[in-house]
Design an enzyme around this catalytic site. Structure first.
Site: not given
Ligand code: MG
Length: 456
Positions: A99, A246
């Site tokens: 991430s 995201d």
């Molecule tokens: Mg992320």
């Protein structure tokens, strides 16, 4: 990581490559996950990190050894992979990503068949398999197969377009600067923006797992280049993603960077105008701005513990259509109940097109709050005792104990006092209508915490 017999953190397994997360461990993690699912069809993908292929192949070995068929899609944003799990009716998925962490880290997220990350209880099962070496090896003639699956990013882009008014957005010919941190966001968002009729200028768009452009955490410090670019070329808006795309952070036409609360509040307001009386899900760490917006437009808030997986699961439980986090995560359930940077960008452009307002104008309509943060060192073994002491002191105030202690004061200021899950510290987030007041609260409560710590 292994000392406390825990594998999963807040968002999957995370660690320094070849130090905390090695290929041999990763084969075992693959075995543990495959045993958990039991001879199922699993999708596998990765972000742009240099260690991605090495770890993907290790997971593949583990999964196929337990008889799971692996559908490998290569590089893609996390939300694109999550969408594909659901869209291709897979039994689950595994994503190799760390991430927002720096390039030297990597990690493993496990996805359930609905596209949402596995629950804490499911992670505990996988951990048990891992630590007890409880693996169901398949016989030589029942090993899983490795297949390639292509085209998922195009399917993801098409799906997002079904949730916004493409014609209305296209009429505006927005000029957008997209900063994808040299990672997988570059595989979808520039194309989506072009298909929404935007003129796209990309920075840090080439895939490079060393992340030479900026740190993959989108924050004020890492987005200077994006802000300067938007201003210099007279673009309408800029957007930056984290390493797996995201989360999205936006920059207005003047180069001002907004943290996630402000853009979530814009999405929330317009969602509530179209969905009267709806309930939205957000962690207690969110700004009072979110509460104000919900109050003004007849929405209800379901507060949760901090963490995107908790938000997704709560949304599922109460059938909520929208969720959001202060770090730039917006969950739009009509598409999928997970954080999704590209979906959020499309929603924000739709709001700009429908209202005819610039991002700076949309933010200027909101009540303003100032946030001050600090941390107080606290040994892990004293965290629970400290939590009790704090609670004893403030229990008669307007508080929430969903995650740490949050106190709302009568003058619209608030403070969240919460033990870090990863470091030996307590974190304090104060918020007030005036900067001095926020500073004052954070100082007052950090000295209180330090005093309490001395008598524990
Ligand atoms: Mg992320």
């Amino acid at each position: 990581m292994s000392t406390s017999k825990k594998l999963f953190g807040t968002n999957g397994v995370r660690g320094l490559v070849n130090v905390e997360l090695t290929p041999d461990m990763t084969v075992k993690i693959g075995l543990a996950i495959g045993t958990f699912f039991g001879k199922k069809k699993l999708l596998l993908g990765q972000d742009a990190r240099t260690s991605g292929s090495m770890l993907a192949k290790a997971v593949m070995s583990g999964l196929t050894a337990t008889g799971c068929d692996v559908y490998f899609v290569g590089m893609a944003p996390t939300p694109s992979l999550q969408f594909a799990v659901k869209n291709h009716k897979m039994d689950g998925g595994v994503i190799i990503t760390a991430s927002h962490n720096p390039a030297e880290y990597n990690g493993i997220k496990v996805i359930w068949k609905d596209g949402v990350e596995t629950s804490h209880e499911q992670e505990v099962e996988i951990e048990k398999n891992y630590f007890d070496n409880r693996f169901s090896f398949a016989s030589w003639d029942k090993l899983g197969e490795i297949k390639k699956l292509s085209g998922i990013n195009d399917e993801y882009i098409s799906a997002i377009k079904t949730h916004v008014n493409v014609e209305k957005i296209s009429e505006k010919h927005f000029h957008i600067v997209v900063d994808t941190a040299n990672s997988v966001g570059g595989l979808t968002t520039p194309q989506l923006m072009r298909e929404l009729g935007c003129k796209v200028t990309s920075i840090n768009a080439n895939i490079d797992g060393t992340f030479p452009g900026r740190q993959p955490e989108p924050c004020l410090e890492s987005l200077g280049e994006l802000a300067a670019t938007v201003k210099a070329i007279g673009a309408d808006i800029g957007v930056a993603f984290d390493g797996d795309a995201d989360r999205s952070i936006f920059v207005d036409e003047t180069g001002e960077v907004y943290m996630g609360d402000k853009t979530f509040a814009i999405v929330l307001k317009h969602f509530l105008l179209k969905n009267k009386g709806a309930t939205v899900v957000t962690p207690v760490s969110s700004s009072t701005l979110i509460k104000d917006t919900a109050d003004s437009y007849n929405g209800k808030i379901e507060w949760t513990k901090v963490g995107s997986v908790t938000v997704s699961h709560r949304m599922r439980e109460i059938n909520a259509k929208l969720g959001g986090e202060e770090n730039g995560g917006v969950f739009y359930e009509p598409h999928q109940a997970v954080r999704d940077g590209a979906m959020t960008t499309a929603l924000l452009l739709e709001i700009m097109a429908e209202t005819g307002k610039r991002l700076s104008e949309l933010v200027a309509e909101q009540p303003q709050y100032f946030i001050e943060k600090c941390k107080v060192e606290c040994p892990n073994e004293k965290k629970t005792a400290l939590q009790k002491r704090i609670y004893e002191q403030v229990k008669n105030e307007n508080i929430s104990t969903i995650d740490g202690v949050k106190i709302w004061f009568s003058d619209q200021s608030s403070i969240l006092i919460r033990a870090s899950g990863t470091e030996p510290v307590y974190r304090l987030y104060a918020e007030a209508k005036k900067k001095e007041k926020a500073l004052e609260i954070v100082k007052e409560y950090s000295s209180k915490l330090k005093e309490l710590l001395q008598i524990i």
